[in-house]
Design a protein around this motif. Structure first.
Motif, short mmCIF file in Angstrom:
data_model
loop_
_atom_site.label_atom_id
_atom_site.label_comp_id
_atom_site.label_asym_id
_atom_site.label_seq_id
_atom_site.Cartn_x
_atom_site.Cartn_y
_atom_site.Cartn_z
N PRO B 172 -27.25 13.65 21.05
CA PRO B 172 -27.01 14.82 20.21
C PRO B 172 -25.40 14.58 19.57
CG PRO B 172 -26.93 15.66 22.23
CD PRO B 172 -27.31 14.38 22.30
N THR B 173 -25.25 15.12 18.33
CA THR B 173 -23.88 15.46 18.20
C THR B 173 -23.02 16.29 18.77
OG1 THR B 173 -24.41 16.94 16.31
CG2 THR B 173 -24.27 14.89 15.62
N LYS B 176 -24.43 19.56 18.06
CA LYS B 176 -25.68 19.92 18.61
C LYS B 176 -25.74 20.39 19.85
CE LYS B 176 -28.65 19.36 14.73
NZ LYS B 176 -28.23 18.37 13.93
N SER B 180 -27.53 23.60 21.26
CA SER B 180 -28.79 23.49 21.93
C SER B 180 -28.75 23.60 23.63
CB SER B 180 -29.66 22.19 21.53
OG SER B 180 -28.75 21.14 21.74
#
Lengths: 247, 269
Positions: B172-173, B176, B180
């Motif tokens: 993920p970035t 993110k 998340s």
């Protein structure tokens, strides 16, 4: 070649110091596109370390790991959507429902909400979880949770699947059924997979190539075979693996 | 049983459960109020005034903007102080979680701050700052900052390594990963930190206003003390207590909604 390890070693702790531990020792390994490699070995033989290096979660101390020609640790972001992992335990996010867990990888890939939901639902359905999509992980059985984690890995449509003893915590009946589903899905979708296990039966059932590791992770036995060969020589292969593990 | 009867029975069961919940919440307050009222029969009003008088005084404060604006001022001071301390504390906690060097540098400083009494911060603020609002904001931030920092740091450090690794495996970035994984994982501890610090802040703000303000609940309490008006002292105190109870109820509601995923064991602690 999909995955390549060239002279890879991994030492935990400061190399040369008293507390240093050699987990992987100058391993050379190539996994071809579409191959399903079962990596077999006793607990603590370095299987998971190899796995983590291929996944790009840890860096080798020596040697080179490449996946599709790139370094999975250095070019970490380049593998977004190209590699998926099924872990030993389900590792579902407790605050997400089953379908939201499956959507996780798709969210990271920035798919639209409707596309995410469609893909996630279709995978849950394929894995027999229709009707449980809005259940939180605590409301699902161990087998169901592991199926959600398999759906999560497949949903991103990654070319490379890495599986770290994903069925070891399940009862034999459930594990056998899930293994069957897993092999079918991998073959149908043409994935390259590395499957870590400490069970000879599981390796024989899943792999179309089996590598047996001895501690510290070096290749003790490499058995490439086709399904027909495997069935014909199952007992002989089992005997060879047992001998190597016993030694 | 017909469907209508079953529905009625279900509704009455739900009603009884809601009544029980409300009753268990109200009962301790009712007992305390009854004991106070009983005491008021035997003691002079400047010691234990009747709660009826306190009630009317509370209403007069709420109904009169010139008085209620003091309550609003105090509430805003508490919220601004907590928000400031939370923002700085979260930043410190993230920096400490990411870097051992920052952790080793900031941790002793925050521990030192934690040992300084609130009243000392009040004195420092009066010496260092001119305006009333900067003084109170400074006091609020300094008294709640260490708790926020350590609580958020603890939450970050207690995050499941397995789950973080799982999310990281999807590459993920940073944003993110935050959305998340990190925020949902630390949210329970953040809400607890707010609940704990809210109580502390409401006590500290009164001290700060007692000494250095010309308005607010603390200032009003000082006025009541000077004329020995226990009714007024109680009424002003209750304004702050009501505010704390309302915010606690909002935080509990957020918890109930945000953490509905949690399994509830039938055999609880």
């Amino acid at each position: 070649m999909a995955i390549q390890l060239a002279g890879v070693s991994k030492v935990f702790g400061k190399p040369g110091s008293a507390g240093a531990y050699l987990a992987v020792d100058k391993i050379d390994l190539q996994v071809e596109q579409g191959q399903m490699l079962a990596l077999l070995g006793k607990t603590g033989c370095g299987k998971s370390t190899i796995f983590n290096m291929v996944a790009g979660l840890t860096e080798p101390t020596e040697g080179r790991v490449t996946v599709d020609g790139r370094n999975p640790f250095g070019d970490f972001d380049a593998f977004r959507g190209r590699m998926a992992i099924v872990f030993q335990n389900d590792r579902l996010l407790p605050w997400r429902t089953a379908v939201q867990n499956v959507e996780l990888g798709l969210e990271i890939l920035e798919k639209s909400a409707s596309e995410r939901r469609g893909i996630a639902m279709s995978w849950l359905e394929k894995l027999g979880l229709r009707g449980h999509e809005n259940d939180y992980p605590h409301a699902l059985s161990g087998g169901m949770r592991q199926r959600v984690s398999i759906a999560r890995a497949f949903a991103t449509n990654a070319n490379i699947l890495l599986c770290d003893e994903p069925f070891s915590a399940l009862d034999e009946m459930t594990a056998r059924r899930l293994r069957g589903e897993f092999v079918r899905l991998v073959k149908e979708n043409g994935k390259t997979a590395i499957f870590i296990t400490h069970s000879i039966n599981e390796a024989l059932e899943i792999g179309d190539r089996i590598i047996v590791l001895k501690r510290p992770a070096t290749i003790a036995l490499d058995i490439p075979h086709k399904e027909t060969d495997f069935r014909e020589h199952e007992e002989a292969i089992r005997k060879r693996i047992q001998d190597v593990l016993a030694a | 049983m017909t469907a209508a009867q079953a529905q009625l029975s279900g509704m009455s069961r739900f009603g009884a459960a809601a009544l029980r919940r409300t009753g268990s919440y109200v009962l301790p307050f009712a007992v305390l109020a009854a004991a106070w009222q009983f005491a008021s029969l035997f003691f002079p009003p400047f010691l234990f005034p009747s709660l009826v008088d306190v009630f009317w005084r509370c209403l007069s404060i709420v109904g009169d903007w010139s008085q209620f604006s003091d309550v609003v001022a105090t509430v805003l001071r508490i919220l601004a102080g907590l928000a400031g301390a939370f923002a700085i504390g979260a930043l410190f906690a993230v920096m400490m979680a990411r870097s051992r060097a920052v952790h080793d540098f900031l941790s002793p400083i925050l521990t030192l701050f934690q040992g300084i009494p609130a009243l000392s911060w009040v004195v420092f603020a009066i010496i260092w700052f001119h305006g009333i609002e900067p003084r109170i904001f400074f006091i609020m931030v300094m008294t709640t900052l260490p708790a926020f920092s350590f609580q958020i740091l603890g939450a970050l450090q207690a995050m499941s390594r397995d789950l973080t690794e799982m999310v990281m495996s999807f590459r993920p970035t940073r944003l993110k990963l935050f959305r998340s994984m990190i925020i949902p994982a630390v949210l329970p501890d953040i809400l607890t930190a707010w609940k704990v610090n809210l109580g502390n802040a409401s006590r500290v703000v009164v001290v700060a206003e007692l000494v250095g303000a010309t308005g607010g609940v603390g200032y009003e309490l000082l006025q009541q003390q000077q004329v020995f008006d226990m009714v007024g002292a109680l009424a002003w105190t209750l304004q702050l207590v009501f505010f704390v109870l309302i915010v606690q109820a909002i935080l509990t509601l957020i918890e109930r909604i945000a953490f509905r995923y949690r399994a509830v064991s039938e055999r609880t602690l």
